[in-house]
Design a protein around this motif. Structure first.
Motif, PDB file in Angstrom:
ATOM      1  N   SER A   1       0.835  -1.202   0.000  1.00 34.73           N
ATOM      2  CA  SER A   1       0.000   0.000   0.000  1.00 34.73           C
ATOM      3  C   SER A   1       0.870   1.253   0.000  1.00 34.73           C
ATOM      4  O   SER A   1       2.092   1.168   0.064  1.00 34.73           O
ATOM      5  N   ARG A   2       0.239   2.412  -0.067  1.00 38.57           N
ATOM      6  CA  ARG A   2       1.007   3.634  -0.264  1.00 38.57           C
ATOM      7  C   ARG A   2       1.377   4.314   1.044  1.00 38.57           C
ATOM      8  O   ARG A   2       2.367   5.045   1.096  1.00 38.57           O
ATOM      9  N   SER A   3       0.546   4.110   2.060  1.00 33.72           N
ATOM     10  CA  SER A   3       0.820   4.818   3.307  1.00 33.72           C
ATOM     11  C   SER A   3       1.953   4.143   4.073  1.00 33.72           C
ATOM     12  O   SER A   3       1.981   2.918   4.221  1.00 33.72           O
TER      13      SER A   3
ATOM     14  N   ASP B   1       2.919   9.353   2.085  1.00 35.44           N
ATOM     15  CA  ASP B   1       2.642   8.583   0.881  1.00 35.44           C
ATOM     16  C   ASP B   1       3.967   8.222   0.215  1.00 35.44           C
ATOM     17  O   ASP B   1       4.693   9.097  -0.256  1.00 35.44           O
TER      18      ASP B   1
ATOM     19  N   THR C   1       4.700  14.259   4.006  1.00 38.81           N
ATOM     20  CA  THR C   1       3.822  13.268   3.395  1.00 38.81           C
ATOM     21  C   THR C   1       4.105  11.917   4.026  1.00 38.81           C
ATOM     22  O   THR C   1       5.207  11.679   4.505  1.00 38.81           O
TER      23      THR C   1
ATOM     24  N   SER D   1       4.728   6.901  -2.532  1.00 42.55           N
ATOM     25  CA  SER D   1       4.907   7.159  -3.961  1.00 42.55           C
ATOM     26  C   SER D   1       5.254   8.622  -4.227  1.00 42.55           C
ATOM     27  O   SER D   1       5.695   8.966  -5.318  1.00 42.55           O
ATOM     28  N   GLU D   2       5.068   9.488  -3.204  1.00 45.90           N
ATOM     29  CA  GLU D   2       5.466  10.893  -3.402  1.00 45.90           C
ATOM     30  C   GLU D   2       6.893  11.153  -2.961  1.00 45.90           C
ATOM     31  O   GLU D   2       7.415  12.251  -3.134  1.00 45.90           O
TER      32      GLU D   2
END
Lengths: 114, 495
Positions: free
Chosen positions: A22-24, A102, A100, A104-105
């Protein structure tokens, strides 16, 4: 008994892989926690779940559980504690710096020029 | 009983603990780190000669009989690697004095370096598979500290990926050990080797072999598990990058080398064929990366991937020539990668950029640097008198002996691409017109950085020219890898 444990461990690995994809960042760290739980249970299971007494020398006890996997798990647990604590602080720090959670950022860095 | 085996591990560990005190005193930190490494290096050299004279040295903690205690084994392979590790660490620490910055130096930089050296040397020396896991964690934990120390945005983003990938591979390592323990019931490496031979490697052991290849392949960055390496290594500052590039992936390579020559040798048609193809693809992937980038850090980082492929190609041949070549190339690659990352660091400190297109004409302002870079580049590609030649020659020869003609030719052909990738740096950065630069360090400071770098390059030249002198050591290592019974007898039966 080993059979049930294999299913439980497989479920833990499945949940860990799902969370780590997942991203988080926090979900990823929860995933690594589940992954290490699975790995530790796996050592215990693969060592064999036989033995009726804990591996402590006592009078009249013949059938001990295998002491070696327990020592291995104890080592693996403190190591993953250390790494998880470091990882959590790193996640906190990068939340402060990069604003962030996230993953992916989180690209490259400030001197990206191509 | 021979406590000598422990000295290259204990000395850095001890100095690492002592250096945790007095963190503000630069003189204490630097002097302590240097003293510790030099003492450890001296002990490693004497250990190397003892191994040469008397054969494999071992020490089982607590005087337990062999498969029951933790055994530390120093054979020719590990003694050579430990010596090289400490030698390079001395120069990288020297390089750090003027480049890492006092803020980092005062925040446990040197203790972390000493701990990483402890972990690397321990992983090279241990004779117990779970103990190897523990030493891997020691070196990884220290590497997490080193990669994030300083806390810039790029470092934070890069280290999160690095830690995540290593947490996963460590969990896989534990899982692989659990499976192996369930089948074999032992953790001592020599004992595992004997017991796998007794049951003649059933299919489950082959599965575990592939699992081990995945675990160590994640550490060593083989295809298709190398994806994390370029982003996370690019985040580290130059001296740390030199340390990582020279040592960390090589520990994974050593672990593959050890397990695939000691444990999983009864079904080579599957396991070593797999290793062969993965190493060929690793070289290919590395070449593509090294040619694709215009970023000097990335070019050298992808050259790590190529070298890992070449060494593992030598291991996959499973004959004495190929394994001896793999040892030659492994040591060469540790030295030359340290040298190249140190050089790249100097170029970055001089120009203030890693982008090749923004550089040019450095030959006018710093000709010595240019020529030393050219020598290092030729050494990397394996031009005959220099260091990369003997190893690759033996690896290709081993490949031909094992009947893998096309893949050996492929390995030889890719040397040209390696040469092209590093010569591009030379052409873009040193030739052409001078471009405006924003130096990060002053000229006097970069000159100080150049001394350790030049010595490492001179070492690599000496390694190539003096290959004759090193051959007895390397052939001992090759024999030991090709014939696991030497190791097993030394550990289980004693001298």
């Amino acid at each position: 008994m080993e059979f049930i444990m294999a299913f439980v461990i497989g479920f833990l690995f499945m949940a860990a892989v799902y969370l780590m994809l997942s991203r988080s960042l926090l979900r990823i760290i929860i995933g690594t926690g589940l992954l290490s739980h699975g790995a530790h249970l796996l050592i215990l299971t693969m060592g064999g779940l036989g033995g009726s007494a804990p591996p402590v020398l006592a009078d009249g006890v013949e059938d001990f559980a295998d002491p070696l996997p327990q020592a291995l798990i104890l080592t693996a647990i403190v190591i993953s504690f250390g790494v998880t604590a470091f990882f959590l602080v790193l996640a906190y720090r990068s939340y402060q710096e990069l604003n962030t959670d996230d993953i992916s950022e989180m690209k490259g860095g400030d001197e990206e020029d191509e | 009983m021979n406590n000598f085996v422990l000295l290259p591990i204990i000395i850095p560990f001890f100095f690492g603990m002592v250096l945790m005190f007095g963190q503000k005193s630069l003189r204490f930190q630097r002097g302590g780190a240097m003293l510790g490494l030099i003492l450890a290096f001296a002990s490693a050299v004497s250990l190397l000669f003892k191994v040469k004279e008397d054969g494999v040295q071992k020490l089982t903690f607590g005087g337990w009989p062999e498969p029951f205690g933790i055994t530390m084994v120093s054979d020719m392979v590990s003694a050579l690697l430990v010596t090289t590790t400490l030698l390079l660490a001395i120069f990288i620490v020297w390089y750090s004095f003027n480049s890492i910055g006092t803020a980092r130096e005062q925040f446990y930089y040197y203790p972390a370096i000493m701990m990483i050296i402890t972990g690397v040397n321990g992983a090279f020396t241990t004779g117990d598979i779970f103990n190897m896991f523990v030493f891997f964690e020691v070196l990884l934990m220290a590497s997490y500290v080193l990669i994030v120390l300083g806390g810039t945005r790029a470092q934070l983003a890069g280290s999160i990926k690095y830690i995540l990938i290593n947490v996963i591979s460590s969990a896989l390592f534990v899982i692989a050990i659990a499976y192996l323990y369930a089948v074999i019931g032992s953790l001592n490496m020599a004992d595992i080797s004997v017991k796998i031979a007794e049951i003649n490697q059933p299919a489950i052991i082959t599965v575990i072999a592939v699992l081990f290849l995945m675990v160590f392949g994640l550490k060593a960055a083989i295809f298709p598990l190398y994806f994390w390496l370029p982003t996370s290594y690019a985040a580290a500052p130059p001296p740390v990058l030199a340390l990582f590039g020279a040592l960390l992936t090589k520990v994974g390579v050593y672990a593959i080398m050890r397990t695939y020559t000691l444990f999983f040798i009864h079904d080579t048609a599957y396991t070593h064929e797999l290793l062969l193809w993965l190493s060929v693809f690793t070289i290919l992937a590395g070449c593509i990366g090294a040619l694709a980038y215009f970023d000097i850090k990335q070019i050298i980082i992808y050259n790590i991937v190529i070298a890992v492929g070449v060494i593992l190609f030598g291991v996959a041949q499973m004959n004495e020539t190929g394994l001896q070549g793999a040892m030659f190339y492994l040591i060469h690659d540790m030295i030359i990668k340290a040298a190249l990352f140190m050089l790249v660091g100097i170029i970055v400190y001089k120009t203030g950029t890693t982008n090749l297109r923004k550089m040019g004409g450095l030959m006018k302002s710093s000709p010595t640097l240019g020529w030393f870079y050219l020598i290092a580049a030729f050494g990397l590609a394996g031009i005959p008198p220099l260091s990369g030649f003997v190893g690759k020659l033996l690896i290709a020869k081993g490949g031909f002996e094992a009947g893998n003609m096309w893949s050996s030719l492929f390995v030889l052909a890719t040397s040209l691409l390696v040469l092209l990738s590093v010569i591009r740096i030379f052409i873009y950065a040193f030739w052409g017109e001078e471009k405006p630069v924003q130096p990060i360090l002053t000229k006097a400071e970069t000159t100080k950085l150049f001394i350790p770098t030049a010595i490492v390059i001179l070492l690599s030249i000496a390694y190539g020219v003096g290959a004759e002198y090193l051959t007895p050591f390397m052939s001992d290592a090759g024999k030991l890898l090709a014939d696991p019974s030497i190791y097993v007898d030394a550990v289980l039966k004693g001298e």
